[in-house]
Design a protein around this motif. Structure first.
Motif, PDB file in Angstrom:
ATOM      1  N   CYS A 158      11.651   1.248   3.557  1.00  0.00           N
ATOM      2  CA  CYS A 158      10.283   1.336   3.010  1.00  0.00           C
ATOM      3  C   CYS A 158       9.249   1.210   4.120  1.00  0.00           C
ATOM      4  O   CYS A 158       8.215   1.885   4.107  1.00  0.00           O
ATOM      5  CB  CYS A 158      10.057   0.255   1.951  1.00  0.00           C
ATOM      6  N   VAL A 159       9.520   0.345   5.086  1.00  0.00           N
ATOM      7  CA  VAL A 159       8.604   0.181   6.216  1.00  0.00           C
ATOM      8  C   VAL A 159       8.540   1.489   6.997  1.00  0.00           C
ATOM      9  O   VAL A 159       7.463   1.973   7.370  1.00  0.00           O
ATOM     10  CB  VAL A 159       9.063  -0.979   7.124  1.00  0.00           C
ATOM     11  N   GLU A 160       9.712   2.083   7.223  1.00  0.00           N
ATOM     12  CA  GLU A 160       9.773   3.345   7.955  1.00  0.00           C
ATOM     13  C   GLU A 160       8.965   4.430   7.227  1.00  0.00           C
ATOM     14  O   GLU A 160       8.224   5.199   7.853  1.00  0.00           O
ATOM     15  CB  GLU A 160      11.233   3.784   8.098  1.00  0.00           C
ATOM     16  N   GLN A 161       9.088   4.459   5.904  1.00  0.00           N
ATOM     17  CA  GLN A 161       8.357   5.471   5.129  1.00  0.00           C
ATOM     18  C   GLN A 161       6.842   5.271   5.234  1.00  0.00           C
ATOM     19  O   GLN A 161       6.088   6.251   5.311  1.00  0.00           O
ATOM     20  CB  GLN A 161       8.786   5.438   3.655  1.00  0.00           C
ATOM     21  N   ALA A 162       6.416   4.014   5.240  1.00  0.00           N
ATOM     22  CA  ALA A 162       4.977   3.736   5.369  1.00  0.00           C
ATOM     23  C   ALA A 162       4.474   4.179   6.747  1.00  0.00           C
ATOM     24  O   ALA A 162       3.409   4.783   6.874  1.00  0.00           O
ATOM     25  CB  ALA A 162       4.698   2.251   5.147  1.00  0.00           C
ATOM     26  N   VAL A 163       5.271   3.891   7.786  1.00  0.00           N
ATOM     27  CA  VAL A 163       4.891   4.294   9.142  1.00  0.00           C
ATOM     28  C   VAL A 163       4.857   5.817   9.237  1.00  0.00           C
ATOM     29  O   VAL A 163       3.913   6.409   9.785  1.00  0.00           O
ATOM     30  CB  VAL A 163       5.869   3.703  10.186  1.00  0.00           C
ATOM     31  N   ARG A 164       5.870   6.455   8.660  1.00  0.00           N
ATOM     32  CA  ARG A 164       5.939   7.920   8.690  1.00  0.00           C
ATOM     33  C   ARG A 164       4.694   8.519   8.007  1.00  0.00           C
ATOM     34  O   ARG A 164       4.085   9.464   8.507  1.00  0.00           O
ATOM     35  CB  ARG A 164       7.217   8.371   7.967  1.00  0.00           C
ATOM     36  N   THR A 165       4.314   7.933   6.881  1.00  0.00           N
ATOM     37  CA  THR A 165       3.130   8.426   6.172  1.00  0.00           C
ATOM     38  C   THR A 165       1.883   8.206   7.021  1.00  0.00           C
ATOM     39  O   THR A 165       1.032   9.095   7.142  1.00  0.00           O
ATOM     40  CB  THR A 165       2.982   7.726   4.806  1.00  0.00           C
ATOM     41  N   GLY A 166       1.789   7.027   7.622  1.00  0.00           N
ATOM     42  CA  GLY A 166       0.647   6.737   8.487  1.00  0.00           C
ATOM     43  C   GLY A 166       0.540   7.749   9.616  1.00  0.00           C
ATOM     44  O   GLY A 166      -0.546   8.257   9.912  1.00  0.00           O
ATOM     45  N   LEU A 167       1.676   8.084  10.224  1.00  0.00           N
ATOM     46  CA  LEU A 167       1.654   9.056  11.321  1.00  0.00           C
ATOM     47  C   LEU A 167       1.226  10.431  10.794  1.00  0.00           C
ATOM     48  O   LEU A 167       0.483  11.153  11.459  1.00  0.00           O
ATOM     49  CB  LEU A 167       3.031   9.140  11.982  1.00  0.00           C
ATOM     50  N   GLY A 168       1.678  10.777   9.582  1.00  0.00           N
ATOM     51  CA  GLY A 168       1.291  12.046   8.964  1.00  0.00           C
ATOM     52  C   GLY A 168      -0.196  12.094   8.643  1.00  0.00           C
ATOM     53  O   GLY A 168      -0.780  13.172   8.551  1.00  0.00           O
ATOM     54  N   LEU A 169      -0.807  10.913   8.481  1.00  0.00           N
ATOM     55  CA  LEU A 169      -2.255  10.840   8.218  1.00  0.00           C
ATOM     56  C   LEU A 169      -3.018  10.672   9.534  1.00  0.00           C
ATOM     57  O   LEU A 169      -4.193  10.328   9.529  1.00  0.00           O
ATOM     58  CB  LEU A 169      -2.564   9.673   7.274  1.00  0.00           C
ATOM     59  N   LYS A 170      -2.334  10.890  10.659  1.00  0.00           N
ATOM     60  CA  LYS A 170      -2.921  10.760  12.001  1.00  0.00           C
ATOM     61  C   LYS A 170      -3.591   9.394  12.147  1.00  0.00           C
ATOM     62  O   LYS A 170      -4.693   9.271  12.706  1.00  0.00           O
ATOM     63  CB  LYS A 170      -3.958  11.857  12.262  1.00  0.00           C
ATOM     64  N   ALA A 171      -2.921   8.371  11.630  1.00  0.00           N
ATOM     65  CA  ALA A 171      -3.559   7.048  11.541  1.00  0.00           C
ATOM     66  C   ALA A 171      -3.009   6.075  12.582  1.00  0.00           C
ATOM     67  O   ALA A 171      -1.920   6.240  13.130  1.00  0.00           O
ATOM     68  CB  ALA A 171      -3.354   6.469  10.146  1.00  0.00           C
ATOM     69  N   GLN A 172      -3.795   5.051  12.772  1.00  0.00           N
ATOM     70  CA  GLN A 172      -3.438   3.909  13.608  1.00  0.00           C
ATOM     71  C   GLN A 172      -2.262   3.173  12.941  1.00  0.00           C
ATOM     72  O   GLN A 172      -2.328   2.838  11.767  1.00  0.00           O
ATOM     73  CB  GLN A 172      -4.690   3.016  13.653  1.00  0.00           C
ATOM     74  N   ILE A 173      -1.180   2.912  13.691  1.00  0.00           N
ATOM     75  CA  ILE A 173      -0.079   2.114  13.152  1.00  0.00           C
ATOM     76  C   ILE A 173      -0.234   0.699  13.716  1.00  0.00           C
ATOM     77  O   ILE A 173      -0.308   0.526  14.935  1.00  0.00           O
ATOM     78  CB  ILE A 173       1.294   2.679  13.572  1.00  0.00           C
ATOM     79  N   ASN A 174      -0.321  -0.278  12.831  1.00  0.00           N
ATOM     80  CA  ASN A 174      -0.493  -1.658  13.290  1.00  0.00           C
ATOM     81  C   ASN A 174       0.876  -2.293  13.518  1.00  0.00           C
ATOM     82  O   ASN A 174       1.660  -2.442  12.582  1.00  0.00           O
ATOM     83  CB  ASN A 174      -1.300  -2.449  12.265  1.00  0.00           C
ATOM     84  N   LEU A 175       1.132  -2.660  14.774  1.00  0.00           N
ATOM     85  CA  LEU A 175       2.463  -3.181  15.097  1.00  0.00           C
ATOM     86  C   LEU A 175       2.693  -4.565  14.495  1.00  0.00           C
ATOM     87  O   LEU A 175       3.825  -5.030  14.415  1.00  0.00           O
ATOM     88  CB  LEU A 175       2.660  -3.214  16.622  1.00  0.00           C
ATOM     89  N   ARG A 176       1.623  -5.229  14.082  1.00  0.00           N
ATOM     90  CA  ARG A 176       1.781  -6.510  13.407  1.00  0.00           C
ATOM     91  C   ARG A 176       0.980  -6.469  12.109  1.00  0.00           C
ATOM     92  O   ARG A 176      -0.216  -6.198  12.122  1.00  0.00           O
ATOM     93  CB  ARG A 176       1.253  -7.642  14.297  1.00  0.00           C
ATOM     94  N   SER A 177       1.651  -6.680  11.003  1.00  0.00           N
ATOM     95  CA  SER A 177       0.934  -6.737   9.724  1.00  0.00           C
ATOM     96  C   SER A 177       1.461  -7.906   8.904  1.00  0.00           C
ATOM     97  O   SER A 177       2.495  -8.494   9.226  1.00  0.00           O
ATOM     98  CB  SER A 177       1.066  -5.419   8.956  1.00  0.00           C
ATOM     99  N   LEU A 178       0.715  -8.236   7.840  1.00  0.00           N
ATOM    100  CA  LEU A 178       1.041  -9.432   7.057  1.00  0.00           C
ATOM    101  C   LEU A 178       1.194  -9.106   5.585  1.00  0.00           C
ATOM    102  O   LEU A 178       0.475  -8.258   5.060  1.00  0.00           O
ATOM    103  CB  LEU A 178      -0.095 -10.455   7.171  1.00  0.00           C
ATOM    104  N   PHE A 179       2.101  -9.807   4.929  1.00  0.00           N
ATOM    105  CA  PHE A 179       2.211  -9.699   3.475  1.00  0.00           C
ATOM    106  C   PHE A 179       1.507 -10.884   2.820  1.00  0.00           C
ATOM    107  O   PHE A 179       1.706 -12.028   3.224  1.00  0.00           O
ATOM    108  CB  PHE A 179       3.669  -9.640   3.037  1.00  0.00           C
ATOM    109  N   ASP A 180       0.691 -10.566   1.813  1.00  0.00           N
ATOM    110  CA  ASP A 180      -0.054 -11.596   1.096  1.00  0.00           C
ATOM    111  C   ASP A 180       0.349 -11.603  -0.369  1.00  0.00           C
ATOM    112  O   ASP A 180       0.815 -10.601  -0.898  1.00  0.00           O
ATOM    113  CB  ASP A 180      -1.565 -11.308   1.168  1.00  0.00           C
ATOM    114  N   ARG A 181       0.121 -12.731  -1.009  1.00  0.00           N
ATOM    115  CA  ARG A 181       0.310 -12.800  -2.449  1.00  0.00           C
ATOM    116  C   ARG A 181      -1.018 -12.523  -3.136  1.00  0.00           C
ATOM    117  O   ARG A 181      -2.030 -13.153  -2.821  1.00  0.00           O
ATOM    118  CB  ARG A 181       0.805 -14.184  -2.859  1.00  0.00           C
TER     119      ARG A 181
END
Ligand code: ADP
Ligand code: MG
Length: 501
Positions: free
Chosen positions: A68-91
């Motif tokens: 799932c992480v890979e798919q999100a990164v792949r989508t981000g790259l397809g949107l020519k977007a900044q990929i954040n190497l550190r991200s956080l999960f919140d409740r």
């Protein structure tokens, strides 16, 4: 330079313009859920794909699904977007019967993907850029079923915990056409990437559409200094599930807001629902009733840290995306409009490329648009069910180009293969469909037509326009196989008609 105002709405007190931003939920294509190993298959028996994590049982720990992480990164790259190497999960805390955890694991301040862009090709031939604000990963909720029993509601947790990407745009759209085109383009991109199936009927993609109106010129001021004070107050229309409904919801909502403002009222920020049967939006909850989600970092999950090299390896594996494909098609000779229609669906683009191999790009596109898509339309089929292969169509187009068959025979040939199957080249031989360029055979057909219509021969001398009638008769005489150009030339000579006309 200010762009001309778009789709303005006329009011008694002056003109208004529309501003639109979207939040799209796209279900991640993956075999298992975001934090559990349960299956994501659509349409299974209710509650048959629920792990202890998805059911929110106490003490269960979420484990991130790398796919799932890979798919999100792949989508981000397809949107020519900044990929954040550190991200956080919140409740994100709230109570709902189909949310057994009592919170949704999402990303708030530090999403996995930052700013990007999507280009839209509009009907008038113009292109606009829509900024992407962010993309974050989150869990989907389960589903409450209210229509199974007259006195109870049921909960199906199969969807609970499936990975969603929430893709948020900047408020860069200004017409209903642009809003619908954005959803269409985003859907095409994720389908090319294989990160979401884009199936809107099954709810794999749904859009929250934010609409505001302001005085003409407000949008340009916003773009100039970035301040939202130039824009009107927005309303959010939840869960719109088709391009057509997006356009209808924008049109209705913008008019509703203008009416209120023209009447001296103010717009209250609120969440609304679009009713596609009544073609109207209605209030669901106001800002005052909005939830306080009490976001805080999920203590069960470490920060998500990606390696640059891993991101780069995903970047290298990206397929050619719609914009690049379109540019390549235009360079090969297609009009920008034809090219954007062909790249809208990956299957259609692939079919076109196979059809166009070694033949003229424009001729191939015309054949596909007029003949193949025309027949699919007639039969209510889509490109994935086309009964004639791209290779067979390629052979037909090649045979028109080298004068083996006439354009008319080519259509008949496609009809035969469409219903009976068969190889186009073999059929041309076995059914004797070759174009007649042999002048002897054409001359013979001309003599036969003249002999049968002596009166017309007299007439045509006075009315050269009648020559077309002769061409038609000779074509008929040869079963449509004569080369029309050759017939024309031979007739003119035989009837002593002037070259031009
Ligand atoms: P929230 O977090 O309250 O949902 P965001 O700032 O994330 O608010 O914005 C949500 C969406 O609303 C974004 O797509 C954004 O582009 C859009 N948006 C924000 N302001 C406006 C506005 N004035 N008119 C239209 N859309 C807007
Ligand atoms: Mg939001």
């Amino acid at each position: 330079m200010n762009a001309p105002a778009k789709q303005t709405i006329k009011g008694e007190t002056g003109d208004w313009e529309i501003v639109i931003g979207m939040e799209v939920h796209a279900q991640v294509t993956s075999k298992s859920k975001l934090f559990s190993g349960a299956s994501t298959e659509f349409g299974a028996e209710p509650n048959s794909q629920v792990s202890f994590v998805d059911a929110g049982l106490p003490g269960m720990l979420p484990v991130i699904n790398e796919k799932c992480v890979e798919q999100a990164v792949r989508t981000g790259l397809g949107l020519k977007a900044q990929i954040n190497l550190r991200s956080l999960f919140d409740r994100k805390n709230y109570f709902y019967p189909d949310l057994p955890q009592g919170y949704q694991i999402s990303q708030f301040k530090d999403p996995i993907v930052g700013e990007g862009e999507v280009m839209l090709d509009l009907k008038d031939g113009s292109t606009i850029k829509v900024g992407i604000e962010r993309l974050h990963l989150e869990q989907d909720a389960g589903k409450s079923l209210h229509d199974q029993s007259p006195d109870s509601s049921y909960v199906d947790l199969n969807r609970s915990g499936i990975a969603l990407m929430e893709i948020v745009t900047k408020p860069h759209m200004r017409t209903s056409e642009e809003a619908a085109a954005f959803l269409k383009k985003l859907r095409a991109i994720v389908r090319y990437l294989g990160t979401c199936d884009g199936n809107m009927d099954e709810g794999s993609m749904r859009a929250d559409v934010n609409v505001s109106v302001c005085r003409v010129g407000g949008y340009d001021k916003f773009r100039a200094d970035g301040s939202f004070k130039h824009l009107g107050t927005r309303c959010e229309i939840k869960n719109v599930n088709s391009m057509r409904f997006v356009a209808m919801a924008v049109e209705y909502e913008a008019r509703r807001q203008v009416e209120i403002l023209e009447g001296g009222g103010t717009i209250k920020q609120e969440t609304r629902l679009f009713d596609s049967k009544l073609n109207e939006t209605r209030s669901m909850r106001s800002k005052e009733e909005a939830h306080d989600y009490r976001y805080f970092p999920d203590p069960d999950l470490l920060p998500l840290v990606l390696e640059e090299a891993w991101v780069e390896s995903i970047r290298k594996s990206l397929p050619e995306l719609p914009d690049e494909k379109r540019a390549r098609f235009v360079a090969a000779g297609l009009s920008p409009y034809d090219a954007s229609v062909l790249v809208a669906e990956r299957e259609l683009a692939d079919y076109y490329e196979a059809l166009a191999k070694g033949v003229d790009a424009k001729a191939a596109a015309n054949w596909l648009n007029n003949e193949v898509l025309g027949r699919l339309n007639r039969d209510g089929l889509s490109i994935t069910d086309v009964p004639v292969s791209a290779a067979a169509n390629n052979a037909i187009v090649a045979m028109i180009a080298d004068n083996t068959i006439s354009g008319k025979i080519a259509k008949d040939l496609l009809d035969i293969i469409w219903t009976e199957g068969g190889d186009p080249r073999a059929l041309v031989e076995s059914r004797g469909l070759r174009q007649v360029t042999d002048t002897g055979a054409i001359d013979a057909a001309i003599e036969a037509v003249i002999a049968a219509n002596p009166d017309k021969v007299e007439e045509v001398k006075a009315k050269p326009k009648l020559a077309a009638w002769f061409v038609g008769q000779v074509m008929k005489q040869t079963g449509g196989k004569a080369n029309p150009g050759a017939v024309n030339a031979a007739l003119k000579k035989r009837l002593n008609l002037p070259e031009e006309g």
